[in-house]
Design an enzyme around this catalytic site. Structure first.
Site, mmCIF file in Angstrom:
data_model
loop_
_atom_site.group_PDB
_atom_site.id
_atom_site.type_symbol
_atom_site.label_atom_id
_atom_site.label_comp_id
_atom_site.label_asym_id
_atom_site.label_seq_id
_atom_site.Cartn_x
_atom_site.Cartn_y
_atom_site.Cartn_z
ATOM 1 N N TYR A 145 0.841 -1.187 0.000
ATOM 2 C CA TYR A 145 0.000 0.000 0.000
ATOM 3 C C TYR A 145 0.880 1.242 0.000
ATOM 4 C CZ TYR A 145 -3.743 3.208 0.946
ATOM 5 O OH TYR A 145 -4.654 4.230 0.827
ATOM 6 N N GLN A 188 -11.046 0.515 1.271
ATOM 7 C CA GLN A 188 -11.544 -0.296 0.152
ATOM 8 C C GLN A 188 -10.398 -0.962 -0.614
ATOM 9 O OE1 GLN A 188 -11.914 2.933 0.568
ATOM 10 N NE2 GLN A 188 -11.465 4.097 -1.298
ATOM 11 N N ASN A 243 -3.302 5.906 6.355
ATOM 12 C CA ASN A 243 -4.002 6.699 7.373
ATOM 13 C C ASN A 243 -4.792 5.778 8.301
ATOM 14 O OD1 ASN A 243 -6.322 5.897 6.025
ATOM 15 N ND2 ASN A 243 -6.581 7.850 4.958
ATOM 16 N N SER A 258 4.988 8.389 14.750
ATOM 17 C CA SER A 258 6.366 7.926 14.807
ATOM 18 C C SER A 258 7.200 8.818 15.715
ATOM 19 C CB SER A 258 6.929 7.855 13.392
ATOM 20 O OG SER A 258 7.514 9.051 13.015
ATOM 21 N N GLN A 315 12.204 14.738 12.300
ATOM 22 C CA GLN A 315 11.093 13.911 12.761
ATOM 23 C C GLN A 315 9.813 14.749 12.864
ATOM 24 O OE1 GLN A 315 11.214 10.637 13.277
ATOM 25 N NE2 GLN A 315 9.030 10.638 13.718
ATOM 26 N N HIS A 349 7.254 15.594 9.943
ATOM 27 C CA HIS A 349 6.368 14.575 9.347
ATOM 28 C C HIS A 349 4.901 14.898 9.566
ATOM 29 C CE1 HIS A 349 8.678 11.461 7.447
ATOM 30 N NE2 HIS A 349 9.560 11.465 8.425
ATOM 31 N N GLU A 398 10.928 4.301 17.883
ATOM 32 C CA GLU A 398 11.106 3.864 16.502
ATOM 33 C C GLU A 398 12.553 4.149 16.058
ATOM 34 O OE1 GLU A 398 8.796 6.260 13.900
ATOM 35 O OE2 GLU A 398 9.038 4.938 12.163
ATOM 36 N N HIS A 399 12.989 5.405 16.253
ATOM 37 C CA HIS A 399 14.354 5.804 15.907
ATOM 38 C C HIS A 399 15.101 6.201 17.177
ATOM 39 C CE1 HIS A 399 11.743 7.164 12.474
ATOM 40 N NE2 HIS A 399 12.609 6.432 11.800
ATOM 41 N N ASP A 401 16.510 6.957 6.743
ATOM 42 C CA ASP A 401 15.233 7.008 6.021
ATOM 43 C C ASP A 401 15.404 6.676 4.549
ATOM 44 O OD1 ASP A 401 13.744 7.710 8.180
ATOM 45 O OD2 ASP A 401 13.682 9.846 7.723
ATOM 46 N N GLU A 413 -3.790 -36.884 27.987
ATOM 47 C CA GLU A 413 -4.633 -35.789 27.496
ATOM 48 C C GLU A 413 -6.011 -36.283 27.039
ATOM 49 O OE1 GLU A 413 -2.410 -33.489 24.614
ATOM 50 O OE2 GLU A 413 -0.975 -32.822 26.143
ATOM 51 N N HIS A 440 -5.165 -40.606 19.188
ATOM 52 C CA HIS A 440 -3.766 -40.229 18.982
ATOM 53 C C HIS A 440 -2.844 -41.395 19.348
ATOM 54 C CE1 HIS A 440 -5.312 -36.186 18.554
ATOM 55 N NE2 HIS A 440 -4.104 -35.676 18.424
#
Lengths: 431, 431
Positions: free
Chosen positions: B125, B186, B209, B232, B254, B257, B322-323, B356, B410, B415
């Site tokens: 995506y 969708q 998003n 992030s 950062q 963003h 994250e970083h 990045d 069991e 088995h």
């Protein structure tokens, strides 16, 4: 049990019809209420739900060390020995899954690498009732131990008869000494959020009923989870030389689990299918769980007769079974035809229950076709990776243009400047 | 931007308050409706939603090869060269992540092993609008290619101005020729269920998003997904010798963003914190995205001054960023203090934007504290494991007792019998 003869297209249609599941909006809403209550009121909610769902007034959720030790001591020596034997094989197999980090210093002034670190805290869910399996304790806990997880917390629903000794023995053998008697969605919520008595964990593993599975799915992201487990299945691929008695026994071992279990034979030999059909009847006659097994075979079992080897494998790969037995001459030579399967049992003596208990590979496997993308539980489920880089000023200078060009192409000016600021004249010398 | 001085307990409280997120029941219900519609009516639903959400009447979802090629050709040679340079580094790093299967034949008559197989089909995506980043195409597609994924399908929302050339250039460079113009929940639903024109995939990766993230979460289990991405963050650990100008530039990269981004400095030097504070102001003065960055710093940024190195690392590990940048003398020597972080940037020249775009490790990283249990996107995300075993009759005989003891413990009689049937007197000879 039905015998169906046909080509790929005909048979796949049967399978797709039988695989459909219901919507479960109601369960989801109930579980959401439980998660919210546990998040907000912690132990208080656990006490309420445990009384409501398990009918037990809990005084102390945590099992004492003495209770665990007592369970171990009350387990028969035969069972303890069998658990020890299983442990040995499981450990030796999973040791081979251990991954190392790496470091790459091939480029001048550049060090790049990857750490592989164990998760800090893991929660293991052990279901209640008749599905409380000591073998599952080993299969969930041992890969975590091998990965280096320091803190393993086990939860299991309380029971008026207490936690079965076999479960406690398996826990003791794995070195688990932190066990809480709480189950269901409320138990999963407790592990995900933490409460006054139950520690918050990083990952929750282990099978459970639909409430447990739904809670795990809803909490994914808040914690990591192993996988979404559905009804389990076995596919047996066999030729005319296979033994119908063995195959029937293996199909029944799957079918006795529950009425949703799928047992499927795909063979090129109608004679073999007929043989398996009559062996199933014979073996069902005195099986303790015959009622469950018969229902499972009736609803979800198939004996497929197909024209050729290719169709056998195409159908199997379309199913992406949890368990796959290949009882075809020279079974190992067909391994490369397997595209999607959780665990493969090759030849006439690698019976599936051997894998459930003793062979060493994990018995927590992707079900319901998810072997297309999920893997058996393993050491990798209990680690995570962290990348690292180190650059000298000169090495950075060589990448400067490419970084700034791409940053500006993406409209991220501060990204470009973060590189350029390091080459301004007044910033000082090398470090 | 605030400077806060304190110990671990005081500062962690600030962080926890700032990290809270809202419930999102409404989004979830909307997304569920979309998923249902796409599942039931396929392309018809895609056409309706694309008109409704993107304002575009789609005639053909699939981009032609000519359109992709044209985008590539209209991209400047500088950008193409920079993408090629990035590709080279990303490939050489991710090559080292490749895992082999193994086989273990140490025990007489027993073969056990593990296959590592690529996923068959993967969907990537690529978000729309200003968040359409060519670099992300490389970071998502190249590990899949290295894993051996045969079919990679890319989707991205349609735009009246068409898909940006840089995105098409990145796709072309990665060898992606199957691109559909459909986005949002969708688009994710189309990849998960398949429609008349869009193929069903095994795993969906890539950021998006809140609708995209929610759709991915709801569909987890139906398909695999990479991770649940949240806002992030970067944490910079610095001592008194670090360069305030570099640190301010990195914090801003950062912060630009989005307004939810978290930029956090944790230092033992108040002087450095003051220096960073005034550098931030200076550098903000002419930054194109200053408004976004300033808001992010205001709402989620911190300059923490702590008493010692231990508190620096304790706070950082509690954030699980994250970083992580370590701008402390001898940075590499502190690597073993890192318990939870997505990607680590060591020293004064390993600026985060270098990671990045160009260094090679992946920039798709676990956010919002999920580095406790999630990993950077990598080759491992595009493979799955399959176990296999083969036993001779004699080897099975050695395990017979342990398997049957555990099966009966069991309550799974079938088995046990599946093993025993293989040793009945009339079943015939060895195979």
């Amino acid at each position: 049990m039905k015998i169906l003869t046909g080509d790929y297209a005909t048979l796949i249609e049967h399978l797709e019809r039988s695989g459909q599941q219901d919507e479960q909006e109601t369960v989801e809403n109930q579980v959401k209420d439980i998660l919210r209550a546990v998040k907000e009121t912690g132990d208080e909610a656990l006490i309420t739900y445990t009384k409501k769902f398990d009918g037990v007034d809990v005084v102390d959720f945590r099992l004492s060390k003495e209770a665990i030790q007592a369970g171990y001591e009350q387990t028969t020596p035969e069972v303890v020995a069998a658990l020890q034997a299983a442990k040995k094989n499981i450990e030796s197999f999973h040791q081979k899954q251990k991954q190392n980090g790496f470091v790459d210093a091939e480029k001048s002034g550049v060090i790049r690498g990857q750490l592989v670190l164990p998760l800090e805290t893991v929660g293991i869910y052990v279901p209640g009732g008749t599905a409380r399996y000591p073998s599952s304790v080993l299969m969930n806990a041992l890969p975590a131990k091998i990965a280096g997880v320091k803190k393993i917390v086990m939860i299991t629903p309380p029971d008026v008869n207490g936690v079965p000794d076999g479960i406690l023995a398996a826990a003791a053998i794995c070195g688990i000494d932190e066990i809480y008697q709480v189950g269901g969605a409320q138990g999963i919520a407790a592990l995900a959020y933490g409460t006054e008595t139950i520690p918050k964990v990083d990952k929750i593993v282990g099978p459970g009923n639909v409430y447990v599975a739904t809670a795990k799915k809803l909490l994914f992201g808040e914690v990591a989870i192993d996988m979404i487990a559905g009804p389990s299945e076995i596919v047996v691929l066999a030729d005319q030389f296979a033994n119908p008695r063995f195959i029937a026994a293996d199909l029944l071992s799957q079918a006795e689990h529950d009425t949703l279990a799928r047992s499927i034979l795909i063979t090129t030999s109608e004679e073999l299918a007929l043989g398996v059909q009559s062996e199933l009847e014979a073996q069902l006659s005195d099986l303790p769980r015959a009622k469950i097994a018969r229902q499972a075979l009736e609803d979800h079992g198939y004996l497929f007769v197909v024209p050729d080897l290719k169709t056998q494998f195409d159908l199997m790969n379309a199913i992406a079974p949890e368990h796959l037995e290949i009882q075809i001459a020279e079974p190992m030579s067909h391994l490369s035809r397997v595209k999607h399967a959780g665990s493969v049992f090759l030849g006439n003596y690698a019976s599936e229950p051997l894998g459930d208990y003793l062979a060493g590979p994990n018995h927590v496997l992707p079900t319901s076709g998810t072997a297309r993308f999920f893997s058996p539980l393993g050491v990798e489920d209990f680690v995570k990776r962290t990348a690292f880089i180190s650059y000298t000023k000169e090495a950075l200078r060589l990448e400067q243009e490419a970084v700034t060009v791409l940053a500006r192409e993406e409209g991220l000016e501060a990204h470009a400047r973060a590189i350029e600021v390091r080459f301004e004249e007044d910033v000082g010398g090398e470090q």
